[in-house]
Write an enzyme that holds these catalytic residues in place. Structure first.
Site, PDB file in Angstrom:
ATOM      1  N   ASP A   1      -9.773 -33.469 -75.437  1.00 49.55           N
ATOM      2  CA  ASP A   1      -9.596 -33.216 -76.867  1.00 49.55           C
ATOM      3  C   ASP A   1      -8.661 -34.277 -77.432  1.00 49.55           C
ATOM      4  O   ASP A   1      -7.632 -34.606 -76.837  1.00 49.55           O
ATOM      5  CB  ASP A   1      -9.005 -31.821 -77.094  1.00 49.55           C
ATOM      6  CG  ASP A   1      -8.991 -31.456 -78.573  1.00 49.55           C
ATOM      7  OD1 ASP A   1     -10.031 -31.000 -79.065  1.00 49.55           O
ATOM      8  OD2 ASP A   1      -7.937 -31.631 -79.222  1.00 49.55           O
ATOM      9  N   ILE A   2      -9.044 -34.846 -78.586  1.00 46.71           N
ATOM     10  CA  ILE A   2      -8.206 -35.870 -79.206  1.00 46.71           C
ATOM     11  C   ILE A   2      -7.008 -35.196 -79.864  1.00 46.71           C
ATOM     12  O   ILE A   2      -7.163 -34.244 -80.638  1.00 46.71           O
ATOM     13  CB  ILE A   2      -9.010 -36.667 -80.243  1.00 46.71           C
ATOM     14  CG1 ILE A   2     -10.208 -37.349 -79.571  1.00 46.71           C
ATOM     15  CG2 ILE A   2      -8.128 -37.707 -80.923  1.00 46.71           C
ATOM     16  CD1 ILE A   2     -11.091 -38.121 -80.522  1.00 46.71           C
TER      17      ILE A   2
ATOM     18  N   ASP B   1     -14.786 -40.820 -87.749  1.00 44.87           N
ATOM     19  CA  ASP B   1     -16.019 -41.029 -86.990  1.00 44.87           C
ATOM     20  C   ASP B   1     -15.928 -42.290 -86.132  1.00 44.87           C
ATOM     21  O   ASP B   1     -16.366 -42.316 -84.975  1.00 44.87           O
ATOM     22  CB  ASP B   1     -17.209 -41.142 -87.950  1.00 44.87           C
ATOM     23  CG  ASP B   1     -17.566 -39.814 -88.591  1.00 44.87           C
ATOM     24  OD1 ASP B   1     -17.069 -38.765 -88.108  1.00 44.87           O
ATOM     25  OD2 ASP B   1     -18.325 -39.820 -89.581  1.00 44.87           O
TER      26      ASP B   1
ATOM     27  N   ARG C   1      -7.193 -41.874 -65.556  1.00 45.76           N
ATOM     28  CA  ARG C   1      -7.584 -43.239 -65.920  1.00 45.76           C
ATOM     29  C   ARG C   1      -8.140 -43.278 -67.337  1.00 45.76           C
ATOM     30  O   ARG C   1      -7.855 -44.202 -68.107  1.00 45.76           O
ATOM     31  CB  ARG C   1      -8.634 -43.766 -64.923  1.00 45.76           C
ATOM     32  CG  ARG C   1      -8.092 -44.163 -63.574  1.00 45.76           C
ATOM     33  CD  ARG C   1      -9.103 -44.994 -62.799  1.00 45.76           C
ATOM     34  NE  ARG C   1     -10.322 -44.244 -62.537  1.00 45.76           N
ATOM     35  CZ  ARG C   1     -10.514 -43.492 -61.470  1.00 45.76           C
ATOM     36  NH1 ARG C   1      -9.550 -43.362 -60.565  1.00 45.76           N
ATOM     37  NH2 ARG C   1     -11.656 -42.855 -61.289  1.00 45.76           N
TER      38      ARG C   1
ATOM     39  N   GLU D   1     -14.006 -32.785 -81.947  1.00 45.75           N
ATOM     40  CA  GLU D   1     -13.334 -33.859 -81.217  1.00 45.75           C
ATOM     41  C   GLU D   1     -13.145 -33.516 -79.746  1.00 45.75           C
ATOM     42  O   GLU D   1     -12.347 -34.131 -79.046  1.00 45.75           O
ATOM     43  CB  GLU D   1     -11.971 -34.165 -81.862  1.00 45.75           C
ATOM     44  CG  GLU D   1     -10.947 -33.055 -81.758  1.00 45.75           C
ATOM     45  CD  GLU D   1     -10.999 -32.087 -82.931  1.00 45.75           C
ATOM     46  OE1 GLU D   1      -9.966 -31.445 -83.177  1.00 45.75           O
ATOM     47  OE2 GLU D   1     -12.043 -31.976 -83.599  1.00 45.75           O
TER      48      GLU D   1
ATOM     49  N   ASN E   1      -7.852 -37.605 -89.506  1.00 45.64           N
ATOM     50  CA  ASN E   1      -8.860 -37.531 -90.566  1.00 45.64           C
ATOM     51  C   ASN E   1      -8.221 -37.411 -91.949  1.00 45.64           C
ATOM     52  O   ASN E   1      -8.663 -38.055 -92.915  1.00 45.64           O
ATOM     53  CB  ASN E   1      -9.791 -36.343 -90.330  1.00 45.64           C
ATOM     54  CG  ASN E   1     -10.900 -36.681 -89.333  1.00 45.64           C
ATOM     55  OD1 ASN E   1     -11.290 -37.835 -89.200  1.00 45.64           O
ATOM     56  ND2 ASN E   1     -11.393 -35.679 -88.636  1.00 45.64           N
TER      57      ASN E   1
ATOM     58  N   HIS F   1     -12.525 -39.241 -93.149  1.00 47.70           N
ATOM     59  CA  HIS F   1     -13.511 -38.874 -92.124  1.00 47.70           C
ATOM     60  C   HIS F   1     -14.346 -40.052 -91.631  1.00 47.70           C
ATOM     61  O   HIS F   1     -14.702 -40.102 -90.437  1.00 47.70           O
ATOM     62  CB  HIS F   1     -14.423 -37.766 -92.670  1.00 47.70           C
ATOM     63  CG  HIS F   1     -13.726 -36.434 -92.733  1.00 47.70           C
ATOM     64  ND1 HIS F   1     -13.538 -35.630 -91.637  1.00 47.70           N
ATOM     65  CD2 HIS F   1     -13.121 -35.786 -93.767  1.00 47.70           C
ATOM     66  CE1 HIS F   1     -12.890 -34.530 -91.987  1.00 47.70           C
ATOM     67  NE2 HIS F   1     -12.612 -34.600 -93.282  1.00 47.70           N
TER      68      HIS F   1
END
Length: 352
Positions: free
Chosen positions: A193-194, A210, A256, A236, A201, A206
């Site tokens: 998850d970012i 993207d 990594r 995300e 955003n 947005h």
């Protein structure tokens, strides 16, 4: 004179050389002539039997011809031995019609052996390919037939990032889990998850969000093996399958990816770069957990474990990888295999 002609003719035609008649004993050089013809008879007889070892010390036309024939036959014997050992470049140039027949034979042998080698190589390659394919896929035939309707979705990818969508990811991963189980290998699921993506955003818009998703995917793909599977889980959040990886190896693969994303800022349309980070959770699947009847339950169990580890990582200031505890799915009632002892369980929290 008639007797002399008889003696010479007998030395040429008779099966055994006749002695010198008494009447010719006094003829000059008769013994030398008789001896030469006897020696030449012996040399010729040896040649007809394949014995080329004669030491020809005589001089003259006939002796020279015998020496030349002996040399040619010895060289031809050597050439035949070379052909026998695989040297098809040998050619005869000094025995007339026999040379042509010999050369044609060698060229045909060369062509035949080359064709046989090519066929042997092709058959060996085909046999190895078929053997491997049979070993890896025979047990999965039933599952492939039963899941035929689902496999049409394998070609469906996330429209934005190009990775597999959730349905395709689950379908493909189910088959790979079965193959890993048959081979007795563990594998891992990892959730990503970012961090603070909503804030990204809100700050950059947005469209830039993207682009950030596509940039993150591109960075992660550079650190995957060909056998790994990568999909978009939603928003995300992304999901990975690491084939043939125990929990420690799955953690290392996820780390990594996390580090690469942290070290690769996102370029924006106004030529700036914006750093992003991700949090990840990793869960292991042991080979004995696989069950044809419970593939859905197994995927749900492992995905939930990895997702829980992911959200625990986000609680701990994000930008880190955590592993889930090695817990079997609810339907599994067997004992842990020896492989479980080979899956070191890192601490529940990994500080970076």
């Amino acid at each position: 004179m008639d007797l002399l002609v008889w003696l010479v003719n007998s030395l040429i035609e008779s099966a055994s050389p006749p002695p010198i008649p008494e009447e010719l004993q006094d003829v000059a050089n008769i013994e030398e002539l008789h001896q030469k013809l006897v020696v030449l008879r012996g040399i010729l007889s040896d040649f007809t039997k394949g014995n080329l070892s004669a030491d020809i010390r005589m001089k003259g036309f006939m002796a020279g011809s015998f020496k030349a024939l002996q040399s040619h036959l010895r060289h031809m014997t050597w050439q035949v031995q070379q052909v026998e050992s695989g040297d098809f470049t040998q050619r005869l140039q000094f025995l007339g019609d026999f040379s042509e027949a010999f050369n044609n034979m060698v060229m045909q042998l060369d062509t035949t052996m080359s064709a046989l080698r090519l066929k042997e190589e092709a058959l060996t390659t085909l046999a190895k390919t078929l053997q491997k394919e049979v070993e890896l896929r025979t047990a999965a035939v039933y599952a492939l037939k039963q899941s035929e309707a689902k496999f049409k979705y394998l070609a469906e990818h996330d429209a934005l990032t190009g990775v597999l969508n959730r349905r395709s990811f689950h379908s493909l991963t189910t088959v790979e889990i079965q193959s890993a189980s048959l081979a007795g290998m563990p594998c891992c699921i990892a959730m990503l998850d970012i961090d603070h993506f909503k804030k990204f955003n809100d700050t950059y818009g947005h469209p830039e969000g993207d682009e950030a998703l596509k940039h993150m995917v591109s960075t992660a793909q550079k650190h995957l093996r060909q056998c790994d599977i990568f999909g978009r889980y939603g928003g995300e959040e992304f999901i990975f399958f690491f084939s043939g990886a125990d929990l420690q190896q799955g953690y290392a693969a996820a780390e990594r990816i996390r580090a690469a994303i942290q070290e690769t800022p996102v370029p924006t349309t106004d030529k700036r770069t914006v750093p992003i980070t991700v949090s990840m959770g990793v869960a292991v699947i042991l080979p004995e957990w696989y069950s044809t009847e419970h593939t859905g339950a197994l995927m749900q169990h492992i995905t939930t474990n990895a997702d829980s580890a992911l959200y625990e990582a986000k609680k701990l200031s994000r930008n880190r990888v955590l592993t889930a505890a090695v817990t079997p799915p609810p339907y599994f009632t067997g004992e842990a295999s020896a492989l479980a002892s080979l899956v070191p369980h890192p601490p529940s929290r990994h500080s970076l």
